[in-house]
Design an enzyme around this catalytic site. Structure first.
Site, PDB file in Angstrom:
ATOM      1  N   ASN A   1      33.857  38.223  38.340  1.00 21.08           N
ATOM      2  CA  ASN A   1      34.488  39.541  38.259  1.00 21.08           C
ATOM      3  C   ASN A   1      35.505  39.687  39.388  1.00 21.08           C
ATOM      4  O   ASN A   1      35.294  39.172  40.496  1.00 21.08           O
ATOM      5  CB  ASN A   1      33.443  40.653  38.378  1.00 21.08           C
ATOM      6  CG  ASN A   1      32.411  40.587  37.269  1.00 21.08           C
ATOM      7  OD1 ASN A   1      32.727  40.277  36.131  1.00 21.08           O
ATOM      8  ND2 ASN A   1      31.168  40.873  37.617  1.00 21.08           N
TER       9      ASN A   1
ATOM     10  N   ASP B   1      48.828  38.422  47.473  1.00 19.74           N
ATOM     11  CA  ASP B   1      47.406  38.626  47.201  1.00 19.74           C
ATOM     12  C   ASP B   1      46.576  38.300  48.439  1.00 19.74           C
ATOM     13  O   ASP B   1      46.748  37.238  49.051  1.00 19.74           O
ATOM     14  CB  ASP B   1      46.947  37.745  46.046  1.00 19.74           C
ATOM     15  CG  ASP B   1      47.480  38.210  44.708  1.00 19.74           C
ATOM     16  OD1 ASP B   1      47.930  39.371  44.617  1.00 19.74           O
ATOM     17  OD2 ASP B   1      47.456  37.424  43.751  1.00 19.74           O
TER      18      ASP B   1
ATOM     19  N   ASP C   1      47.529  36.319  33.300  1.00 12.92           N
ATOM     20  CA  ASP C   1      48.879  35.879  33.661  1.00 12.92           C
ATOM     21  C   ASP C   1      49.083  34.415  33.277  1.00 12.92           C
ATOM     22  O   ASP C   1      50.144  34.033  32.770  1.00 12.92           O
ATOM     23  CB  ASP C   1      49.118  36.054  35.156  1.00 12.92           C
ATOM     24  CG  ASP C   1      49.085  37.509  35.597  1.00 12.92           C
ATOM     25  OD1 ASP C   1      49.291  38.390  34.742  1.00 12.92           O
ATOM     26  OD2 ASP C   1      48.835  37.751  36.790  1.00 12.92           O
TER      27      ASP C   1
END
Length: 369
Positions: A138, A21, A320
């Protein structure tokens, strides 16, 4: 006297596309530039090829070992460790023979996950651009799959005795449907054939595009799954695929997913999260004394505790973390309510931090989740 049978440690396996990531807080203008939505997950296209380089050049970056199922395994391992529960937590997926692949392995292993990557020489480790807006409320994910697309069914078969044979829970991300259908079918048939061994096959709907792009594959493998996870937008996408009468009615959608035909006699459990709204749990109720027949579907809406707005840092990975917390208790034969409670706790703790960095889960030990 018969020889003593060694104690077998329970085991969980996760499979998906491991990605590094690349996370940054950005302005909405950057989302508009790359035609990204604030809360969505997409595969990168040609129009996104400069996205990661722009992030690295213009923003402060956090690098995290990621990929949906790998994050689930990391959270499960962290909670089990905090509870002092002996359990093997494993992960497999495709990575490149490069620095990013090595970095992911080190980070995952430090979190208590056994990594059994399939390593590819010619393709770099996959990455995922994580764009955080509105102070982290967000997040938009854009995945460059790289070597994760090179994962092969043969790798699983070659390592079957290590990864699958004695594993209690197998968790697969919907993202893997883009790469290998055969793996889903092989694992599904294995769990069906081992119905007396108390194995559980779990699936996460993962993103709306999984239903929209890989719908035919998804319909083919759905009968194998014992537990189905997803959020409300993912459930709606699946409902549209299946042409359910009201995709906007999440309670009805969960009930219909739970009612779909399965290849095992065990009741399917469907768990749908809705952000701050109650978690929906649907489960078939078998008819008494009638093997294989279903009487009804049990529906629960379980409220989740809220956190202060000032505590919210990054919503990336909340789903997750929920699945990881849920499975950490399910492997211990906890009640569904307890599984949801710990799943919600894990999600709350994760979103208080930047990136999917494991907290110490200290409240688990005191049972104050």
């Amino acid at each position: 006297m018969a020889p003593h049978k060694p104690f077998r440690v329970p085991a969980i396996l996760g499979l998906c596309n491991p990605l590094l990531d690349i996370s940054a807080y950005v302005e909405n203008d950057l989302l508009e530039k790359y035609k990204l939505e604030p809360n969505n997950v997409i595969l990168a296209g040609e129009e996104h090829k400069e996205l990661c380089s722009e992030l690295v050049k213009n923003y402060t970056i956090d690098y995290t070992a990621g990929g949906s199922a790998q994050n689930v395994m990391r959270v499960a391992a962290g909670i089990l460790k905090s509870q002092k529960v002996d359990c093997r937590v494993m992960f497999t997926g495709g990575v490149g023979k490069d620095e990013f692949g090595d970095l992911m392995a080190k980070k995952a292993q430090a979190d208590g996950v056994e990594t059994h990557y399939m390593i590819t020489d010619s393709t770099p480790t996959g990455t995922c651009a994580v764009l955080l807006t509105e102070g982290g409320k967000n997040r938009s994910l854009c995945a460059f799959l790289g070597a994760s697309q090179k994962f092969s069914h043969e790798h699983l078969v070659k390592n079957w005795d290590i990864l699958v044979r004695d594993t209690d829970i197998i968790y697969i991300s919907g993202f893997l449907l883009a790469i290998t259908l055969e793996t889903f079918v092989r694992l599904g048939k294995h769990v069906v054939e081992c119905s007396s061994a108390n194995k559980t096959l779990c699936f996460n709907l993962s993103a709306p595009y999984v239903s929209e792009v890989f719908g035919d594959r998804l319909i083919e493998v759905m009968p194998y799954f014992d537990i189905v996870f997803g959020n409300d937008t993912e459930a709606q996408a699946y409902a549209r695929l299946r042409k359910f009468p009201d995709p906007g009615d999440i309670v009805d959608v969960a009930k219909r997913i739970a009612s779909e035909p399965t290849l095992r006699n065990t009741p399917r459990i469907v768990v749908i999260t809705q952000g701050e709204k109650p978690i929906i749990v649907a489960q078939k109720i078998p008819k008494p004394d009638v093997q294989g027949e279903i009487e009804d579907v049990s529906m629960k809406q379980i409220p989740c505790k809220q956190i202060l707005e000032s505590e919210l840092v990054d919503t990336n990975g909340a789903g997750d973390a929920f699945a990881g917390g849920f499975l950490s208790q399910y492997i211990q034969n906890a009640s569904i309510e307890k599984c949801v409670e710990v799943g919600s706790y894990a999600a709350r703790e994760i979103i208080k931090q930047s990136g999917i960095v494991l907290p110490d889960f200290s409240e688990i030990a005191s049972d104050k989740v």
